[in-house]
Design a protein around this motif. Structure first.
Motif, PDB file in Angstrom:
ATOM      1  N   ASN A 101       0.872  -1.166   0.000  1.00 10.27           N
ATOM      2  CA  ASN A 101       0.000   0.000   0.000  1.00 10.27           C
ATOM      3  C   ASN A 101       0.914   1.223   0.000  1.00 10.27           C
ATOM      4  O   ASN A 101       1.548   1.541   1.004  1.00 10.27           O
ATOM      5  CB  ASN A 101      -0.912   0.008   1.235  1.00 10.27           C
ATOM      6  CG  ASN A 101      -1.874   1.184   1.238  1.00 10.27           C
ATOM      7  OD1 ASN A 101      -1.513   2.301   0.885  1.00 10.27           O
ATOM      8  ND2 ASN A 101      -3.103   0.948   1.638  1.00 10.27           N
ATOM      9  N   THR A 102       0.987   1.897  -1.134  1.00  5.42           N
ATOM     10  CA  THR A 102       1.956   2.988  -1.318  1.00  5.42           C
ATOM     11  C   THR A 102       1.480   4.320  -0.758  1.00  5.42           C
ATOM     12  O   THR A 102       2.232   5.284  -0.730  1.00  5.42           O
ATOM     13  CB  THR A 102       2.248   3.187  -2.809  1.00  5.42           C
ATOM     14  OG1 THR A 102       1.049   3.627  -3.469  1.00  5.42           O
ATOM     15  CG2 THR A 102       2.750   1.897  -3.445  1.00  5.42           C
ATOM     16  N   ARG A 103       0.222   4.377  -0.350  1.00  8.32           N
ATOM     17  CA  ARG A 103      -0.388   5.632   0.121  1.00  8.32           C
ATOM     18  C   ARG A 103      -0.199   6.740  -0.906  1.00  8.32           C
ATOM     19  O   ARG A 103       0.084   7.888  -0.583  1.00  8.32           O
ATOM     20  CB  ARG A 103       0.182   6.055   1.473  1.00  8.32           C
ATOM     21  CG  ARG A 103      -0.777   6.935   2.266  1.00  8.32           C
ATOM     22  CD  ARG A 103      -0.184   7.361   3.586  1.00  8.32           C
ATOM     23  NE  ARG A 103      -1.140   8.178   4.332  1.00  8.32           N
ATOM     24  CZ  ARG A 103      -0.844   8.831   5.452  1.00  8.32           C
ATOM     25  NH1 ARG A 103       0.380   8.767   5.953  1.00  8.32           N
ATOM     26  NH2 ARG A 103      -1.760   9.543   6.074  1.00  8.32           N
ATOM     27  N   ALA A 104      -0.318   6.337  -2.163  1.00  5.61           N
ATOM     28  CA  ALA A 104      -0.208   7.258  -3.307  1.00  5.61           C
ATOM     29  C   ALA A 104       1.125   7.989  -3.341  1.00  5.61           C
ATOM     30  O   ALA A 104       1.245   9.062  -3.924  1.00  5.61           O
ATOM     31  CB  ALA A 104      -1.369   8.263  -3.295  1.00  5.61           C
ATOM     32  N   ARG A 106       2.560   9.582  -1.048  1.00 10.22           N
ATOM     33  CA  ARG A 106       2.527  10.879  -0.357  1.00 10.22           C
ATOM     34  C   ARG A 106       3.667  11.043   0.640  1.00 10.22           C
ATOM     35  O   ARG A 106       4.076  12.155   0.954  1.00 10.22           O
ATOM     36  CB  ARG A 106       1.177  11.059   0.350  1.00 10.22           C
ATOM     37  CG  ARG A 106       0.019  11.297  -0.592  1.00 10.22           C
ATOM     38  CD  ARG A 106      -1.206  11.804   0.156  1.00 10.22           C
ATOM     39  NE  ARG A 106      -1.746  10.809   1.051  1.00 10.22           N
ATOM     40  CZ  ARG A 106      -2.684   9.938   0.719  1.00 10.22           C
ATOM     41  NH1 ARG A 106      -3.154   9.923  -0.516  1.00 10.22           N
ATOM     42  NH2 ARG A 106      -3.155   9.077   1.599  1.00 10.22           N
ATOM     43  N   ASN A 109       7.540   9.844  -2.064  1.00  8.04           N
ATOM     44  CA  ASN A 109       7.294   9.844  -3.505  1.00  8.04           C
ATOM     45  C   ASN A 109       8.576   9.625  -4.315  1.00  8.04           C
ATOM     46  O   ASN A 109       8.595   8.860  -5.277  1.00  8.04           O
ATOM     47  CB  ASN A 109       6.632  11.160  -3.913  1.00  8.04           C
ATOM     48  CG  ASN A 109       6.150  11.127  -5.354  1.00  8.04           C
ATOM     49  OD1 ASN A 109       5.670  10.110  -5.816  1.00  8.04           O
ATOM     50  ND2 ASN A 109       6.297  12.232  -6.052  1.00  8.04           N
ATOM     51  N   GLU A 128      -3.867   1.833  -3.042  1.00  7.30           N
ATOM     52  CA  GLU A 128      -3.886   3.291  -2.880  1.00  7.30           C
ATOM     53  C   GLU A 128      -2.863   3.927  -3.819  1.00  7.30           C
ATOM     54  O   GLU A 128      -2.103   4.822  -3.439  1.00  7.30           O
ATOM     55  CB  GLU A 128      -3.587   3.693  -1.425  1.00  7.30           C
ATOM     56  CG  GLU A 128      -4.772   3.552  -0.496  1.00  7.30           C
ATOM     57  CD  GLU A 128      -4.603   4.367   0.775  1.00  7.30           C
ATOM     58  OE1 GLU A 128      -4.953   5.565   0.760  1.00  7.30           O
ATOM     59  OE2 GLU A 128      -4.136   3.795   1.780  1.00  7.30           O
ATOM     60  N   ASP A 129      -2.874   3.466  -5.044  1.00  4.75           N
ATOM     61  CA  ASP A 129      -1.818   3.844  -5.981  1.00  4.75           C
ATOM     62  C   ASP A 129      -2.095   5.146  -6.722  1.00  4.75           C
ATOM     63  O   ASP A 129      -1.170   5.792  -7.199  1.00  4.75           O
ATOM     64  CB  ASP A 129      -1.585   2.710  -6.981  1.00  4.75           C
ATOM     65  CG  ASP A 129      -0.298   2.877  -7.749  1.00  4.75           C
ATOM     66  OD1 ASP A 129       0.741   3.095  -7.105  1.00  4.75           O
ATOM     67  OD2 ASP A 129      -0.336   2.807  -8.980  1.00  4.75           O
ATOM     68  N   ALA A 130      -3.359   5.508  -6.836  1.00  4.33           N
ATOM     69  CA  ALA A 130      -3.746   6.812  -7.406  1.00  4.33           C
ATOM     70  C   ALA A 130      -3.202   7.068  -8.800  1.00  4.33           C
ATOM     71  O   ALA A 130      -2.967   8.205  -9.191  1.00  4.33           O
ATOM     72  CB  ALA A 130      -3.319   7.937  -6.467  1.00  4.33           C
ATOM     73  N   ILE A 132      -0.279   6.516 -10.276  1.00  2.00           N
ATOM     74  CA  ILE A 132       1.088   7.012 -10.468  1.00  2.00           C
ATOM     75  C   ILE A 132       1.671   6.428 -11.759  1.00  2.00           C
ATOM     76  O   ILE A 132       1.538   5.243 -12.028  1.00  2.00           O
ATOM     77  CB  ILE A 132       1.973   6.636  -9.252  1.00  2.00           C
ATOM     78  CG1 ILE A 132       1.461   7.354  -7.994  1.00  2.00           C
ATOM     79  CG2 ILE A 132       3.425   7.007  -9.496  1.00  2.00           C
ATOM     80  CD1 ILE A 132       2.159   6.932  -6.728  1.00  2.00           C
ATOM     81  N   GLY A 147      -7.789   2.695  -7.748  1.00  2.00           N
ATOM     82  CA  GLY A 147      -6.576   2.949  -6.994  1.00  2.00           C
ATOM     83  C   GLY A 147      -5.703   1.734  -6.829  1.00  2.00           C
ATOM     84  O   GLY A 147      -4.842   1.685  -5.948  1.00  2.00           O
ATOM     85  N   SER A 316       5.769   4.768   3.260  1.00  2.00           N
ATOM     86  CA  SER A 316       4.315   4.726   3.344  1.00  2.00           C
ATOM     87  C   SER A 316       3.975   4.436   4.804  1.00  2.00           C
ATOM     88  O   SER A 316       4.867   4.197   5.624  1.00  2.00           O
ATOM     89  CB  SER A 316       3.762   3.621   2.431  1.00  2.00           C
ATOM     90  OG  SER A 316       2.385   3.405   2.668  1.00  2.00           O
TER      91      SER A 316
END
Length: 330
Positions: A101-104, A106, A109, A128-130, A132, A147, A316
């Protein structure tokens, strides 16, 4: 002293029944009775207190110690889902899988893409990749939505969203059928509904009224989310049960071991941590409380020969989970 021991006995019996309640998650869905699922969150604390009280009876030379020791055998497998010391496994590493889970991105980065590249994994399952935009030479990308992203060095035969067809239920996962060394496997990337807690929401400050309200607010978030999870689990089970290929199921379940989600998603599959893990499986590190919510399961035709929670990186609020599988017959 007799009164003290009576109080301890009552407390010990109460904890035993609470622990037994967590086992009922295998049978009772949250929409029927969500409180068993709530109990699973407190399993680490309950089992630690249970063991301490059992030791108390042992040193008190009471026969009831044997009763509690015998009853405690029912929780050996549940404990191994949190903390495990499996023997070393042999076998050729044929498939390396990383779930994260990369937490987008945030938090880390700049470090995220180099880290993922360095893993040289056969398959990366990200939550939670959003969306990228990774630039991975030699990798194909399955990113149907929700996501969730699957990256692989191998041929993607098919990719598909696990579609809830219900606006109130978010997309619980995506799947990709991937051919690796002449065999096809179904990879399912899972991200169940998050609870979206902030630290202040769960931090007690000693004020009785405030803390009581916080507990009520937490429960109000937990119960509806458990019920949404039940619907999401049913959809994922269809993707597993209808698969013509061996399955590798991984992701952020937002659920602890011994929960309804764990029992029903792992049904018929192998927990790679139980088979090959060593130490703690805690993967979510934003809170001090030990929480395992990231998993990698597989069909029984696959043999997990190593399991690692990579605590060397903090890019993350989750740690990456890496499993190496051998496809040799058990």
């Amino acid at each position: 002293m007799k009164i003290f021991r009576l109080i301890v006995l009552i407390v010990h019996l109460g904890i035993l029944f609470l622990l037994l309640g967590t086992l009922l998650n295998a049978y009772v869905p949250p929409k029927v009775f969500p409180w068993f699922n709530l109990l699973s969150l407190g399993f680490p604390v309950l089992i630690i207190v249970y063991v301490i009280l059992t030791v108390f009876w042992v040193f008190s030379w009471k026969k009831r110690a044997f009763v509690f020791m015998f009853a405690g055998l029912a929780f050996i497998n549940p404990v191994k889902r949190w903390v495990n010391y499996s023997s070393s496994k042999s076998g050729d590493s044929e498939i390396k899988v990383v779930s994260f889970n990369t937490r987008a991105g945030r938090i880390g980065n700049k470090e995220l893409e180099p880290y993922l590249k360095s893993q040289n994994a056969d398959v990366l399952l990200l939550q939670e990749d959003a969306g990228i935009k990774y630039q991975f030479e030699g990798y194909q990308k399955a990113n149907p939505g929700g996501g969730l992203t699957i990256l692989t060095r191998h041929k993607i035969i098919k990719q598909q969203i696990i579609d809830p067809q219900d606006e109130e239920v978010r997309i619980p996962g995506v799947m990709a059928d991937i051919e690796i060394k002449g065999r096809t496997y179904r990879f399912i990337d899972v991200y169940l509904n998050p609870f979206r807690f902030q630290k202040d929401m769960v931090r007690l400050n000693g004020n009785t009224d405030t803390d009581e309200q916080k507990i009520k607010d937490v429960v109000k978030r937990l119960i509806p989310t458990f019920k949404k999870h039940q619907d999401q689990v049913a959809l994922i089970r269809e993707a597993i049960d209808n698969s013509p290929y061996p399955v590798i199921l991984a992701g952020d379940f937002n659920s602890v071991p011994n929960s309804y989600e764990y029992y029903h998603l792992s049904d018929g599959l192998e927990d790679a941590f139980v088979n090959a893990g060593k130490g703690s499986a805690t993967s979510f590190h934003d809170y001090k409380f030990p929480i395992r919510i990231d998993y990698i399961f597989s069909s029984k035709t696959l043999k997990a020969i190593s399991y690692k929670v990579d605590r060397s990186v903090s890019i993350s609020d989750h740690y990456p989970v890496t499993v190496k599988f051998s496809t040799e017959s058990k």
